[in-house]
Design a protein around this motif. Structure first.
Motif, mmCIF file in Angstrom:
data_model
loop_
_atom_site.group_PDB
_atom_site.id
_atom_site.type_symbol
_atom_site.label_atom_id
_atom_site.label_comp_id
_atom_site.label_asym_id
_atom_site.label_seq_id
_atom_site.Cartn_x
_atom_site.Cartn_y
_atom_site.Cartn_z
ATOM 1 N N THR A 153 59.584 27.506 3.951
ATOM 2 C CA THR A 153 58.638 26.396 4.125
ATOM 3 C C THR A 153 57.582 26.304 3.025
ATOM 4 O OG1 THR A 153 57.093 27.694 5.473
ATOM 5 C CG2 THR A 153 58.861 26.486 6.637
ATOM 6 N N ARG A 154 57.285 27.416 2.410
ATOM 7 C CA ARG A 154 56.236 27.472 1.374
ATOM 8 C C ARG A 154 54.903 26.905 1.902
ATOM 9 N NH1 ARG A 154 57.140 26.028 -5.019
ATOM 10 N NH2 ARG A 154 55.280 27.086 -5.748
ATOM 11 N N ASP A 155 54.617 27.209 3.157
ATOM 12 C CA ASP A 155 53.399 26.679 3.785
ATOM 13 C C ASP A 155 52.167 27.545 3.525
ATOM 14 O OD1 ASP A 155 54.245 28.790 5.362
ATOM 15 O OD2 ASP A 155 53.742 27.795 7.247
ATOM 16 N N ASP A 156 52.377 28.728 2.999
ATOM 17 C CA ASP A 156 51.279 29.609 2.609
ATOM 18 C C ASP A 156 51.659 30.141 1.233
ATOM 19 O OD1 ASP A 156 50.038 32.288 2.154
ATOM 20 O OD2 ASP A 156 49.143 31.927 4.125
ATOM 21 N N GLU A 157 50.995 29.654 0.203
ATOM 22 C CA GLU A 157 51.406 29.939 -1.181
ATOM 23 C C GLU A 157 51.454 31.437 -1.486
ATOM 24 O OE1 GLU A 157 52.936 28.968 -4.858
ATOM 25 O OE2 GLU A 157 52.588 27.613 -3.177
ATOM 26 N N ILE B 49 64.031 31.929 13.618
ATOM 27 C CA ILE B 49 63.828 30.957 12.540
ATOM 28 C C ILE B 49 64.026 29.545 13.077
ATOM 29 C CG2 ILE B 49 64.816 30.054 10.389
ATOM 30 C CD1 ILE B 49 65.468 33.028 9.690
ATOM 31 N N VAL B 50 65.101 29.345 13.817
ATOM 32 C CA VAL B 50 65.372 28.020 14.382
ATOM 33 C C VAL B 50 64.257 27.612 15.336
ATOM 34 C CG1 VAL B 50 66.968 26.676 15.814
ATOM 35 C CG2 VAL B 50 67.865 28.216 14.042
ATOM 36 N N PRO C 136 53.986 24.007 13.900
ATOM 37 C CA PRO C 136 53.627 22.729 13.298
ATOM 38 C C PRO C 136 54.765 22.084 12.493
ATOM 39 C CG PRO C 136 52.869 24.476 11.867
ATOM 40 C CD PRO C 136 53.534 25.136 13.064
ATOM 41 N N TYR C 137 55.903 22.768 12.383
ATOM 42 C CA TYR C 137 56.942 22.296 11.469
ATOM 43 C C TYR C 137 57.717 21.086 11.989
ATOM 44 C CZ TYR C 137 55.866 26.849 9.565
ATOM 45 O OH TYR C 137 55.203 27.927 9.072
ATOM 46 N N GLN C 138 58.296 21.225 13.171
ATOM 47 C CA GLN C 138 59.061 20.161 13.825
ATOM 48 C C GLN C 138 60.157 19.567 12.922
ATOM 49 O OE1 GLN C 138 55.690 17.798 15.351
ATOM 50 N NE2 GLN C 138 56.226 18.614 17.370
ATOM 51 N N TYR C 139 60.909 20.457 12.257
ATOM 52 C CA TYR C 139 62.030 20.004 11.439
ATOM 53 C C TYR C 139 63.156 19.516 12.344
ATOM 54 C CZ TYR C 139 60.013 22.209 7.277
ATOM 55 O OH TYR C 139 59.196 22.546 6.230
ATOM 56 N N PRO C 140 63.878 18.497 11.919
ATOM 57 C CA PRO C 140 65.026 18.035 12.715
ATOM 58 C C PRO C 140 66.125 19.100 12.760
ATOM 59 C CG PRO C 140 64.501 16.480 10.931
ATOM 60 C CD PRO C 140 63.658 17.695 10.733
ATOM 61 N N ILE D 188 67.643 21.918 9.874
ATOM 62 C CA ILE D 188 67.635 23.365 10.100
ATOM 63 C C ILE D 188 69.052 23.921 9.968
ATOM 64 C CG2 ILE D 188 67.209 25.173 11.809
ATOM 65 C CD1 ILE D 188 64.957 23.312 12.917
ATOM 66 N N ILE D 189 70.009 23.247 10.559
ATOM 67 C CA ILE D 189 71.405 23.690 10.485
ATOM 68 C C ILE D 189 71.882 23.681 9.030
ATOM 69 C CG2 ILE D 189 73.778 23.089 11.133
ATOM 70 C CD1 ILE D 189 72.107 24.454 13.362
ATOM 71 N N GLN D 190 71.516 22.666 8.286
ATOM 72 C CA GLN D 190 71.892 22.596 6.870
ATOM 73 C C GLN D 190 71.284 23.774 6.091
ATOM 74 O OE1 GLN D 190 70.368 19.226 4.667
ATOM 75 N NE2 GLN D 190 72.086 19.312 3.235
ATOM 76 N N THR D 191 70.059 24.121 6.410
ATOM 77 C CA THR D 191 69.402 25.256 5.768
ATOM 78 C C THR D 191 70.132 26.556 6.098
ATOM 79 O OG1 THR D 191 67.264 24.140 5.814
ATOM 80 C CG2 THR D 191 67.226 26.539 5.596
#
Length: 120
Positions: free
Chosen positions: A14-18, A44-45, A52-56, A60-63
């Motif tokens: 996610t790179r949410d914390d550098e 992870i899923v 706060p992510y709420q990825y579709p 996530i499956i593609q990742t």
């Protein structure tokens, strides 16, 4: 080989914390290979789907598929994970449920009993 915890993989993805992302990249790139157990995959899923992510789910499956293709990461059983991914794309249950069912089947279980699915 080193084992990775969920928070390291989530920072890496996610790179949410550098600062933590840089540490995660350093650890992963420095290691010959990184082991990700099934529990960490499930976490992870769960984390990426939640706030706060709420990825579709599809993203996530593609990742996960991309991670499975990487020679950097080792897993408990790639075939079981690929099976769970395929079921996730077709079904309505959570990835974790499909991973559990696929692992149980792999180990000779004829059925997975759960309160999460309709058992009729």
């Amino acid at each position: 080989m080193i084992g990775l915890d969920t928070n390291v993989v989530v920072r890496y993805l996610t790179r949410d914390d550098e600062a933590q992302w840089q540490k995660a990249v350093e650890v992963i790139e420095r290691s010959e290979s990184c082991f990700i157990c099934n529990v960490v995959l499930c976490e992870i899923v769960w984390v990426l789907r939640g706030k706060p992510y709420q990825y579709p789910q599809a993203e996530i499956i593609q990742t996960l598929e991309l991670m499975l293709q990487s020679s950097k990461f080792e897993f408990e059983n790639r075939a079981i994970i690929y099976q769970a991914i395929a079921l996730s794309k077709k079904g309505t249950a959570d990835f974790a449920d499909y991973l559990i069912g696929s692992a149980n089947h792999h180990h000779g279980c004829i059925q997975t009993v759960t309160f999460d699915w309709n058992l009729d």
